[in-house]
Design a protein around this motif. Structure first.
Motif, short mmCIF file in Angstrom:
data_model
loop_
_atom_site.label_atom_id
_atom_site.label_comp_id
_atom_site.label_asym_id
_atom_site.label_seq_id
_atom_site.Cartn_x
_atom_site.Cartn_y
_atom_site.Cartn_z
N GLY A 86 11.16 7.95 0.48
CA GLY A 86 11.43 9.44 0.06
C GLY A 86 11.07 9.80 -1.23
O GLY A 86 10.72 8.83 -2.32
N ARG A 145 -1.29 -5.55 4.42
CA ARG A 145 -1.20 -6.13 5.63
C ARG A 145 -1.46 -5.62 6.76
O ARG A 145 -2.07 -6.06 7.85
N ARG A 146 -1.69 -4.35 6.78
CA ARG A 146 -1.94 -3.32 7.99
C ARG A 146 -3.39 -2.44 7.45
O ARG A 146 -4.02 -2.97 6.54
N MET A 160 0.76 -1.36 -0.10
CA MET A 160 0.11 -0.20 -0.13
C MET A 160 0.91 1.17 -0.08
O MET A 160 0.67 2.23 0.93
#
Ligand code: NAP
Length: 431
Positions: free
Chosen positions: A351, A193-194, A149
């Motif tokens: 970044g 996954r989160r 993500m």
């Protein structure tokens, strides 16, 4: 006079050259090496083809490239054509600005099945990186699963869902445009996954997903935390989450292509017979910010899988490497006496492009402290003599300008260029 060799002509390399010019003016000579005959690294082959305004930063690098004291040395692979030790003999400082061009492996059962790609390969394919031209992903199935993500996952999902018209003005390469044109994908699942509060996607990029002609982003409202909890987030991520909240109001039914966010979903295995057919996923919950498996599994159909879970630097023979972090072992950019690294090769793949600018200036400060006025080394004359002995076919910046002209000349209407995707064609185009 100081002699600096920079390996890699992407953002980290050119910002370092710019910093060297600022630091020493006329008293430095910089050679920027690249294994490809074309410069600008990630700007050319990483930044999405429909993000032309970001690619515009290469005009700034061109100003540096055209300075008398900076030279582009293309089509030379350091560690193969010439060793790091040899370069160290010619230059006061050698700076590895080689980025992180390899995929972090998924390391799951079935990850070698057909039609499973890492984002370096997949992005390289639609961006015309010669190494990935022949990837030939099969887009004839219905469901693509994009793992991760971050912004790369967004790029991949967006590119997979766009129509030919939406690529107007982009420099997506012809082989990818033609393949996408006949794609049968109807569903793109972005697997995280989160949860929504842990995404790495930035607001502008996430917002773009809401303006696609046939792709409709959808979020299950039940996955969203209580709205009041957003107040605790940093402003950037809060803005991203507000996009997710807006997507929760969308209806996937009737969408030409549904782009579904599947949160709390950790891939555990890829399933299929030769070619991927499904992913086994375990539901997770968040504990202390980490994803923990709940023991509840389900199968997600998948005819194409692109994992966008981060990148690794390619090791160079003789250069200490941090295997776990996937980058050169370094202390604030110092690797060994005379040998440095910068950008993703130093700090890993995080970044924005602009992050590399302070990085370049910081490494030149270190080098300035280390090399003083220079040790009277041979510099580019030393390299040129070696290149001559080895019969290296060096591509110069002037050569690149001719390749660039040829690429603009063969662009489809409205596009800035049609890239050559084969090194031999690039070399031929220089005339
Ligand atoms: P990223 O931002 O680090 O995102 C990686 C994603 O992969 C995270 O969601 C991570 O989840 C997930 N992940 C990692 N290992 C995983 C695993 N084993 N299983 C499942 N998921 C896993 O990396 P990225 O998207 O490759 O981007 C790299 C950098 O380039 C970023 O700084 C990004 O912002 C930048 N970029 C910028 C743009 C733009 O500005 N337009 C475009 C592209 C890239 P966890 O968080 O749970 O680890």
């Amino acid at each position: 006079m100081r002699h600096i060799a920079i390996i890699g002509s992407g953002p980290a390399g050119y910002y370092t050259a710019e910093a060297a010019l600022k630091q020493w003016g006329e008293d430095v000579k910089v050679d920027i090496f690249d294994r490809l005959p074309v410069p600008f690294g990630l700007i050319r082959t990483g930044v999405a083809p429909d993000h032309q305004s970001i690619k515009g930063v290469s005009r700034r690098y061109e100003q540096t490239a055209l300075s008398d004291n900076v030279r582009f040395v293309g089509n030379v692979t350091i560690g193969q054509d010439v060793s790091i030790e040899e370069l160290g003999g010619f230059y006061d400082a050698v700076v590895l600005a080689t980025g992180a061009p390899r995929d972090r492996p998924l390391d799951l059962p079935g990850d070698r099945l057909g039609n499973v790609f890492g984002s370096a390969a997949f992005v390289g394919w639609y961006n015309g990186h010669p190494e990935f031209t022949s990837l030939a992903p099969d887009l004839s199935g219905e469901t693509a699963v994009v793992i991760g993500m971050g912004n790369v996952a967004l790029d991949v999902a967006r590119i997979l869902s766009k129509t030919r018209d939406e690529f107007a003005g982009s420099d997506i390469v012809a082989h990818a445009l033609d393949a996408l044109d006949v794609s049968k994908l109807r569903r793109i699942v972005i697997l995280g996954r989160r949860g929504p509060h842990q995404i790495m996607m930035t607001p502008k990029e996430l917002g773009e997903l809401g303006h696609l002609s046939r792709g409709t982003p959808v979020v299950d409202p039940q996955d969203l935390p209580d709205g009041a909890e957003d107040a605790l987030l940093e402003p950037g991520i809060r803005k991203s989450v507000s996009h997710l909240r807006a997507f929760a109001g969308n209806d996937a039914k009737g969408a030409d292509i549904a782009i579904e966010f599947d949160f709390f979903a950790a891939p555990r295995a890829l399933l299929g017979n030769g070619k991927v057919e499904a992913i086994e996923v375990e539901r997770t919950r968040i504990e202390d910010g980490r994803a923990v498996g709940t023991g509840a599994f389900y199968e997600l159909p998948a005819s194409l899988v692109v994992s966008c879970i981060g990148y690794r630097t390619v090791p160079v023979p003789g250069v200490p490497f941090d295997e776990r972090a996937g980058r050169f072992a370094n202390d604030e950019g110092r690797i060994l006496p005379g040998l440095y690294c910068v950008g993703w090769a130093r700090r890993g793949p995080s970044g924005t492009i602009g992050t590399n600018r302070p990085d370049g200036f910081a490494i030149i400060e270190q080098i300035a402290a280390d090399i003083g006025e220079g040790a009277g080394k041979a510099g580019r004359a030393g390299f040129d003599a070696l290149a001559e002995t080895r019969k290296l076919d060096v591509v110069t910046f002037r050569d690149w300008k001719r390749i660039e002209e040829a690429e603009s000349a063969r662009a489809r209407s409205g596009a800035p260029r049609e890239k050559f995707v084969d090194v031999a064609d690039m070399i031929r185009a220089r005339g």
